[in-house]
Design a protein around this motif. Structure first.
Motif, PDB file in Angstrom:
ATOM      1  N   LEU A  88     -23.317 -38.522   8.487  1.00  0.00           N
ATOM      2  CA  LEU A  88     -24.298 -39.102   9.392  1.00  0.00           C
ATOM      3  C   LEU A  88     -25.599 -38.310   9.334  1.00  0.00           C
ATOM      4  O   LEU A  88     -25.590 -37.095   9.251  1.00  0.00           O
ATOM      5  CB  LEU A  88     -23.751 -39.037  10.829  1.00  0.00           C
ATOM      6  CG  LEU A  88     -24.689 -39.433  11.943  1.00  0.00           C
ATOM      7  CD1 LEU A  88     -24.775 -40.950  12.039  1.00  0.00           C
ATOM      8  CD2 LEU A  88     -24.218 -38.860  13.253  1.00  0.00           C
TER       9      LEU A  88
ATOM     10  N   TRP B 161     -29.230 -43.795  13.813  1.00  0.00           N
ATOM     11  CA  TRP B 161     -28.073 -43.153  13.204  1.00  0.00           C
ATOM     12  C   TRP B 161     -27.831 -43.788  11.836  1.00  0.00           C
ATOM     13  O   TRP B 161     -27.455 -44.952  11.746  1.00  0.00           O
ATOM     14  CB  TRP B 161     -26.846 -43.324  14.079  1.00  0.00           C
ATOM     15  CG  TRP B 161     -26.909 -42.629  15.409  1.00  0.00           C
ATOM     16  CD1 TRP B 161     -27.931 -42.680  16.317  1.00  0.00           C
ATOM     17  CD2 TRP B 161     -25.913 -41.791  15.972  1.00  0.00           C
ATOM     18  NE1 TRP B 161     -27.614 -41.922  17.410  1.00  0.00           N
ATOM     19  CE2 TRP B 161     -26.387 -41.366  17.231  1.00  0.00           C
ATOM     20  CE3 TRP B 161     -24.660 -41.375  15.544  1.00  0.00           C
ATOM     21  CZ2 TRP B 161     -25.638 -40.535  18.056  1.00  0.00           C
ATOM     22  CZ3 TRP B 161     -23.922 -40.551  16.362  1.00  0.00           C
ATOM     23  CH2 TRP B 161     -24.418 -40.132  17.603  1.00  0.00           C
TER      24      TRP B 161
ATOM     25  N   THR C 152     -25.525 -43.908   8.900  1.00  0.00           N
ATOM     26  CA  THR C 152     -24.147 -43.545   8.585  1.00  0.00           C
ATOM     27  C   THR C 152     -23.893 -43.574   7.087  1.00  0.00           C
ATOM     28  O   THR C 152     -24.548 -44.312   6.354  1.00  0.00           O
ATOM     29  CB  THR C 152     -23.161 -44.501   9.276  1.00  0.00           C
ATOM     30  OG1 THR C 152     -23.420 -45.830   8.824  1.00  0.00           O
ATOM     31  CG2 THR C 152     -23.304 -44.435  10.780  1.00  0.00           C
TER      32      THR C 152
ATOM     33  N   MET D 210     -14.881 -44.644  11.070  1.00  0.00           N
ATOM     34  CA  MET D 210     -15.698 -43.669  11.798  1.00  0.00           C
ATOM     35  C   MET D 210     -15.189 -43.479  13.222  1.00  0.00           C
ATOM     36  O   MET D 210     -14.657 -44.396  13.833  1.00  0.00           O
ATOM     37  CB  MET D 210     -17.153 -44.110  11.830  1.00  0.00           C
ATOM     38  CG  MET D 210     -17.832 -43.937  10.504  1.00  0.00           C
ATOM     39  SD  MET D 210     -19.590 -44.089  10.662  1.00  0.00           S
ATOM     40  CE  MET D 210     -19.738 -45.848  10.747  1.00  0.00           C
TER      41      MET D 210
ATOM     42  N   TYR E 174     -19.649 -42.497  17.208  1.00  0.00           N
ATOM     43  CA  TYR E 174     -20.811 -43.007  16.475  1.00  0.00           C
ATOM     44  C   TYR E 174     -21.331 -44.291  17.112  1.00  0.00           C
ATOM     45  O   TYR E 174     -22.519 -44.540  17.163  1.00  0.00           O
ATOM     46  CB  TYR E 174     -20.472 -43.292  15.017  1.00  0.00           C
ATOM     47  CG  TYR E 174     -20.246 -42.066  14.174  1.00  0.00           C
ATOM     48  CD1 TYR E 174     -21.005 -40.916  14.336  1.00  0.00           C
ATOM     49  CD2 TYR E 174     -19.267 -42.057  13.200  1.00  0.00           C
ATOM     50  CE1 TYR E 174     -20.804 -39.799  13.568  1.00  0.00           C
ATOM     51  CE2 TYR E 174     -19.053 -40.937  12.409  1.00  0.00           C
ATOM     52  CZ  TYR E 174     -19.822 -39.815  12.605  1.00  0.00           C
ATOM     53  OH  TYR E 174     -19.617 -38.712  11.836  1.00  0.00           O
TER      54      TYR E 174
END
Length: 106
Positions: free
Chosen positions: A56, A75, A77, A86, A90
């Motif tokens: 991340l 964010w 990823t 994940m 997240y």
């Protein structure tokens, strides 16, 4: 930036004070361009090569909407198969997601 006795620079908190906060996560398979999309938006630029995102990368973006300061946490990823399951943190309190997918012509 001033540092404390340990020599670690202090965070400029005023830069991140906001009336509203928004969390957006960027999802998609590996090598579809998630990081490049973030780079293009945040830096208004493009570098042709980049290492793969590991797990991340978090970007912070500030803007003003209707006279309110808005802090956007973006964010980015990783798309590698090992990160497909994940951790729920997240996604926790995400306001939106951007799904990036490679388009191939038929």
């Amino acid at each position: 930036m001033a540092g404390d006795a340990s020599g670690i620079p202090e965070l400029d908190q005023d830069k991140y004070d906001a009336d509203e906060e928004v969390k957006i996560i960027c999802l998609g398979d590996s090598a579809v361009g998630k990081s490049k999309l973030m780079e293009r938006f945040l830096l208004d630029g493009y570098r042709p090569q980049q290492l793969s995102t590991y797990a991340l990368t978090l970007y912070k973006y500030t803007t003003t909407i209707d006279s309110k300061a808005v802090l956007v946490d973006l964010w980015d990823t990783a798309g590698q198969e090992r990160f497909q399951s994940m951790h729920p943190s997240y996604y926790h309190k995400a306001h939106a997601s951007i799904m990036v997918r490679l388009h191939t012509s038929c």
